[in-house]
Enzyme design. Structure first.
Site, PDB file in Angstrom:
ATOM      1  N   ARG A 100       0.822  -1.217   0.048  1.00 18.11           N
ATOM      2  CA  ARG A 100      -0.063   0.092  -0.207  1.00 18.11           C
ATOM      3  C   ARG A 100       0.852   1.167   0.138  1.00 18.11           C
ATOM      4  O   ARG A 100       1.721   1.509   0.736  1.00 18.11           O
ATOM      5  CB  ARG A 100      -1.145   0.032   1.146  1.00 18.11           C
ATOM      6  CG  ARG A 100      -1.673   1.221   1.317  1.00 18.11           C
ATOM      7  CD  ARG A 100      -2.614   1.444   2.491  1.00 18.11           C
ATOM      8  NE  ARG A 100      -3.916   0.664   1.643  1.00 18.11           N
ATOM      9  CZ  ARG A 100      -5.197   0.906   2.367  1.00 18.11           C
ATOM     10  NH1 ARG A 100      -5.385   1.482   3.385  1.00 18.11           N
ATOM     11  NH2 ARG A 100      -6.031   0.030   1.843  1.00 18.11           N
ATOM     12  N   HIS A 127      -7.517   0.564  -6.394  1.00 10.42           N
ATOM     13  CA  HIS A 127      -7.586  -0.275  -5.386  1.00 10.42           C
ATOM     14  C   HIS A 127      -8.383  -1.581  -5.649  1.00 10.42           C
ATOM     15  O   HIS A 127      -9.591  -1.748  -5.581  1.00 10.42           O
ATOM     16  CB  HIS A 127      -8.563   0.416  -4.337  1.00 10.42           C
ATOM     17  CG  HIS A 127      -8.471  -0.185  -2.881  1.00 10.42           C
ATOM     18  ND1 HIS A 127      -7.615  -1.221  -2.598  1.00 10.42           N
ATOM     19  CD2 HIS A 127      -9.282   0.053  -1.699  1.00 10.42           C
ATOM     20  CE1 HIS A 127      -7.853  -1.451  -1.258  1.00 10.42           C
ATOM     21  NE2 HIS A 127      -8.743  -0.574  -0.542  1.00 10.42           N
ATOM     22  N   GLN A 130     -10.164  -4.104  -3.400  1.00  8.72           N
ATOM     23  CA  GLN A 130     -11.389  -3.983  -2.703  1.00  8.72           C
ATOM     24  C   GLN A 130     -12.491  -4.026  -3.882  1.00  8.72           C
ATOM     25  O   GLN A 130     -13.585  -4.572  -3.655  1.00  8.72           O
ATOM     26  CB  GLN A 130     -11.334  -2.372  -2.517  1.00  8.72           C
ATOM     27  CG  GLN A 130     -12.701  -1.791  -2.132  1.00  8.72           C
ATOM     28  CD  GLN A 130     -13.028  -2.339  -0.775  1.00  8.72           C
ATOM     29  OE1 GLN A 130     -12.408  -2.051   0.265  1.00  8.72           O
ATOM     30  NE2 GLN A 130     -14.174  -2.750  -0.485  1.00  8.72           N
ATOM     31  N   ASP A 223     -17.609   6.585  -1.335  1.00  4.79           N
ATOM     32  CA  ASP A 223     -16.437   6.643  -0.749  1.00  4.79           C
ATOM     33  C   ASP A 223     -15.853   7.902  -0.041  1.00  4.79           C
ATOM     34  O   ASP A 223     -16.459   8.930  -0.372  1.00  4.79           O
ATOM     35  CB  ASP A 223     -15.140   6.134  -1.686  1.00  4.79           C
ATOM     36  CG  ASP A 223     -13.840   6.095  -1.227  1.00  4.79           C
ATOM     37  OD1 ASP A 223     -13.710   5.856   0.176  1.00  4.79           O
ATOM     38  OD2 ASP A 223     -12.819   5.850  -1.963  1.00  4.79           O
ATOM     39  N   CYS A 263     -16.724   1.443   0.821  1.00  2.08           N
ATOM     40  CA  CYS A 263     -15.477   0.597   1.155  1.00  2.08           C
ATOM     41  C   CYS A 263     -14.809   0.813   2.610  1.00  2.08           C
ATOM     42  O   CYS A 263     -14.175  -0.028   3.178  1.00  2.08           O
ATOM     43  CB  CYS A 263     -14.446   0.838   0.124  1.00  2.08           C
ATOM     44  SG  CYS A 263     -13.901   2.803   0.136  1.00  2.08           S
ATOM     45  N   ARG A 291     -13.551  -8.957   2.054  1.00  2.00           N
ATOM     46  CA  ARG A 291     -12.197  -8.692   1.693  1.00  2.00           C
ATOM     47  C   ARG A 291     -11.259  -9.820   2.068  1.00  2.00           C
ATOM     48  O   ARG A 291     -10.222 -10.039   1.364  1.00  2.00           O
ATOM     49  CB  ARG A 291     -11.596  -7.315   2.603  1.00  2.00           C
ATOM     50  CG  ARG A 291     -12.235  -6.051   2.196  1.00  2.00           C
ATOM     51  CD  ARG A 291     -12.029  -5.595   0.662  1.00  2.00           C
ATOM     52  NE  ARG A 291     -10.497  -5.363   0.504  1.00  2.00           N
ATOM     53  CZ  ARG A 291      -9.769  -4.597   1.023  1.00  2.00           C
ATOM     54  NH1 ARG A 291     -10.058  -3.405   1.627  1.00  2.00           N
ATOM     55  NH2 ARG A 291      -8.286  -4.471   0.691  1.00  2.00           N
TER      56      ARG A 291
HETATM   57  N1   CP Z   1     -11.344  -0.410   2.434  1.00  4.57           N
HETATM   58  C1   CP Z   1      -9.838  -0.192   2.808  1.00  4.57           C
HETATM   59  O1   CP Z   1      -9.095  -0.814   1.981  1.00  4.57           O
HETATM   60  O2   CP Z   1      -9.815  -0.125   4.097  1.00  4.57           O
HETATM   61  P1   CP Z   1      -8.594   0.342   4.979  1.00  4.57           P
HETATM   62  O3   CP Z   1      -8.008   1.575   4.455  1.00  4.57           O
HETATM   63  O4   CP Z   1      -8.839   0.169   6.412  1.00  4.57           O
HETATM   64  O5   CP Z   1      -7.406  -0.939   4.707  1.00  4.57           O
HETATM   65  N1  NVA Z   2     -10.258   6.502  -1.671  1.00  2.00           N
HETATM   66  C1  NVA Z   2      -9.990   6.107  -0.252  1.00  2.00           C
HETATM   67  C2  NVA Z   2     -10.074   4.663  -0.136  1.00  2.00           C
HETATM   68  C3  NVA Z   2      -9.595   4.072   1.228  1.00  2.00           C
HETATM   69  C4  NVA Z   2      -9.699   2.704   1.143  1.00  2.00           C
HETATM   70  C5  NVA Z   2      -8.389   6.473  -0.089  1.00  2.00           C
HETATM   71  O1  NVA Z   2      -7.619   6.374  -0.745  1.00  2.00           O
HETATM   72  O2  NVA Z   2      -8.090   7.093   1.236  1.00  2.00           O
END
Ligand code: CP
Ligand code: NVA
Length: 312
Positions: A100, A127, A130, A223, A263, A291
């Site tokens: 990440r 992502h 997800q 989101d 999400c 997930r």
């Molecule tokens: N939806 C998601 O990726 O959540 P986190 O940021 O908590 O991993």
């Molecule tokens: N769009 C959000 C998604 C989190 C899972 C972010 O990137 O923070």
């Protein structure tokens, strides 16, 4: 070995469908392979995470493997070590890497030099884990009717919007994306998705007007308005998005039994009101649970040294 999953379009429809089918097996059919026995999987995260981190760690353990969580701030990456050198080093120790990070370009560079499979656990661009899991959630809820349902994504044209556009295109599903024009999703990704949609018969529609967009929808997905990789003006975005909230009024245009997806994490009072969130919490937290099942399916196919997916 290449074998990376950085973007939905890295895999074929058949492979994506296999991941969904395996997600059902993991969740409902007691499928319990120890395919990661004796394998070490690194989780390299430069951004916060609750769901992704924990579901990957638990998933790796349930598959018999050993997760190694690496916060970027504790690695030499944080002092500027090249992605290429970090990748070549980690490849000598571990059997797979889940990343990440803020920059999709950094992820791509890492993957280019990695001799072990890499999974994208969120970048500023997309992502995909997800989105794959969300498709599983939709199959679970709508079964063979899935091709007939109409889904709306409303809010910021961010990484989640890009990932959903790609996933809906690949699976041949119907998605309307409603954002202010200033916050439209990535153009190149959309172009590619529309090409894929010609083959799969997906319908990917952009609609700026929330009321029109919500009309007759079976599912409304949102989101956060401010993502973790956003470094611009928050006030500017919140102002642009104020009419794009998921609230009682928006839902009045949708189907009566509309399902709400998010999400997570949610910022209640911005992209969604607290009452709508709580009313739909069961569905939203089932979405979060999924997930785990989908990522186990993905890792089962990618991380046992044989790579069961031909496309990657
Ligand atoms: N939806 C998601 O990726 O959540 P986190 O940021 O908590 O991993
Ligand atoms: N769009 C959000 C998604 C989190 C899972 C972010 O990137 O923070």
């Amino acid at each position: 070995m290449k074998g990376h999953f950085l973007d939905i379009f890295d895999i074929s429809y058949e492979e994506a469908k296999q991941i969904v089918d395996l997600s059902f097996d993991f969740k409902y059919n007691n499928f319990n392979p120890k395919s990661l026995q004796n394998l070490n999987i690194a989780l390299l995260f430069s951004k916060p995470s609750t769901r992704t981190r924990v579901s990957f760690e638990v998933g790796i353990k349930e598959l018999g493997g050993n997760p190694i969580f690496l916060q970027e701030s504790s690695l030499q990456v944080s002092r500027g070590e090249d992605a290429s050198d970090s990748a070549r080093t980690l490849s000598r120790y571990v059997d797979g890497v889940v990343i990440r990070t803020g920059s999709h370009q950094w992820l791509t560079e890492f993957a280019k030099y990695s001799n072990v499979p890499v999974i994208n656990a969120l970048t500023d661009y997309t992502h995909p884990c997800q989105a794959l899991s969300d498709i599983f959630t939709l199959f679970e809820a709508f079964k063979e009717n899935i091709k007939n349902i109409k889904v709306l994504y409303i809010g910021d044209g961010n990484n989640m919007a890009n990932a959903l556009i790609s996933a809906f295109a690949l699976f041949g599903l119907n998605l309307t994306v409603c954002t202010p024009k200033e916050l439209a999703p990535d153009e190149e990704n959309l172009k590619r998705a529309l090409e894929v949609a010609k083959q799969t018969k997906a319908k990917i529609i952009l609609e700026e007007d929330p009321k029109k967009a919500a009309k007759d929808k079976d599912v409304i997905y949102t989101d956060v308005w401010i993502s973790m990789n956003d470094d611009g003006s928050k006030e500017y975005k919140i102002n642009l998005l104020k009419d794009y909230q998921v609230n009682e009024q928006l839902l009045s245009y949708a189907k009566k039994d509309v399902k709400i997806m998010h999400c997570l994490p949610a910022k209640k009072g911005q992209e969604i009101t607290e009452d709508i969130f709580e009313k739909h919490a069961d569905f939203i937290f089932n979405q979060a649970e999924n997930r785990l099942h989908t990522q186990k399916a993905l890792m089962y196919l990618m991380f046992d040294g044989t790579n069961k997916m031909a496309s990657i």
